[in-house]
Design an enzyme around this catalytic site. Sequence first.
Site, PDB file in Angstrom:
ATOM      1  N   LYS A 100     -12.533  17.975  44.866  1.00 32.70           N
ATOM      2  CA  LYS A 100     -13.858  18.611  44.863  1.00 32.70           C
ATOM      3  C   LYS A 100     -14.852  17.752  44.084  1.00 32.70           C
ATOM      4  CE  LYS A 100     -11.827  23.171  45.424  1.00 32.70           C
ATOM      5  NZ  LYS A 100     -11.300  24.389  44.793  1.00 32.70           N
ATOM      6  N   GLN A 151     -11.282  27.186  39.025  1.00 28.08           N
ATOM      7  CA  GLN A 151     -10.137  26.923  39.899  1.00 28.08           C
ATOM      8  C   GLN A 151      -9.041  27.967  39.673  1.00 28.08           C
ATOM      9  OE1 GLN A 151      -9.982  24.455  42.322  1.00 28.08           O
ATOM     10  NE2 GLN A 151      -8.101  25.478  42.933  1.00 28.08           N
ATOM     11  N   ASP A 165     -18.176  29.690  45.206  1.00 28.80           N
ATOM     12  CA  ASP A 165     -16.889  29.965  45.864  1.00 28.80           C
ATOM     13  C   ASP A 165     -16.970  31.234  46.715  1.00 28.80           C
ATOM     14  OD1 ASP A 165     -14.742  28.263  45.792  1.00 28.80           O
ATOM     15  OD2 ASP A 165     -13.986  28.934  43.849  1.00 28.80           O
TER      16      ASP A 165
END
Length: 266
Positions: free
Chosen positions: A35, A79, A102
């Site tokens: 990412k 994460q 997200d």
Amino acid sequence: MAQRSAALKARGITPGLAVILVGDNPASQVYVRNKVKACEDSGLRSVLEKYEASLSETELLARIEALNQDPDIHGILVQLPLPGHLDTHKVIEAISPAKDVDGFHMASAGALLTGLPGFWPCTPHGCMKMLESIGYDLRGKHAVVIGRSNIVGKPMALMLLQQNATVTICHSATPDLKAMTLQADVIVAAVGKRHVLTADMVKPGAVVLDVGMNRDDNGKLCGDVDFAGVSQVASYITPVPGGVGPMTITMLLVNTLQAAENSLAA
Ligand code: NAP
């Protein structure tokens, strides 16, 4: 994306993504690295914050709040999975919905459910973009989603529904998965188990999107779908690796760009 990024730069804004990694889960380390690299490659700014697995919830929440207030950070990603002593729900809800790139915050989920603007979870959104890229019209089609997680299966079903597909969601208590998938024009496999979908379960000409990320006996990355068999039957199939995974990262960048654009309008 390059055009939108350049327009922001012209106004003195570089989209900024903060990525928080707690602990040393090897898979998470790879995802986070990918990412951050994608941000660098696309001219976005990324800030990687790594913490020991022992980080307290109070410390993590304080860090998120500081990033919520930081005008140079437009997107915040924590994460997952988090170490067991951290309450994932509480942590995700601490992220400002305006920076929830997200798309896991309840405000984002609610926006998707009700058809209002908000950040869509990157993986199902990436799947929708893949269907769009092949010009696939979902209206009147039967889509079968295998898996009902909050981050993939459920939002996937909602996005397909929004495009006028008739949607069936299957899960571990579905008694006859094959009976369902054989009716499908589109199948999205998001389970996390190898060979959940084999050629005998797929209607000829169906479109198959493989979200799964598993390891085969040799430790090689593979999906939920028996690619060799199903590719003989399907009209379109996404590989693992190289299919949904990279699209997921692309949609994360798009969401970060969108968050930066929204910050101008705010
Ligand atoms: P998850 O939370 O574990 O959900 C898996 C779902 O599969 C559950 O709903 C489960 O049903 C269902 N399931 C389990 N066994 C089944 C079976 N035999 N038949 C039908 N359904 C079954 O996983 P997730 O987070 O959604 O992720 C799914 C997969 O996608 C994983 O391999 C993950 O690594 C991968 N993934 C990939 C990306 C990417 O960027 N490519 C992103 C996210 C996830 P129940 O609800 O009944 O337990």
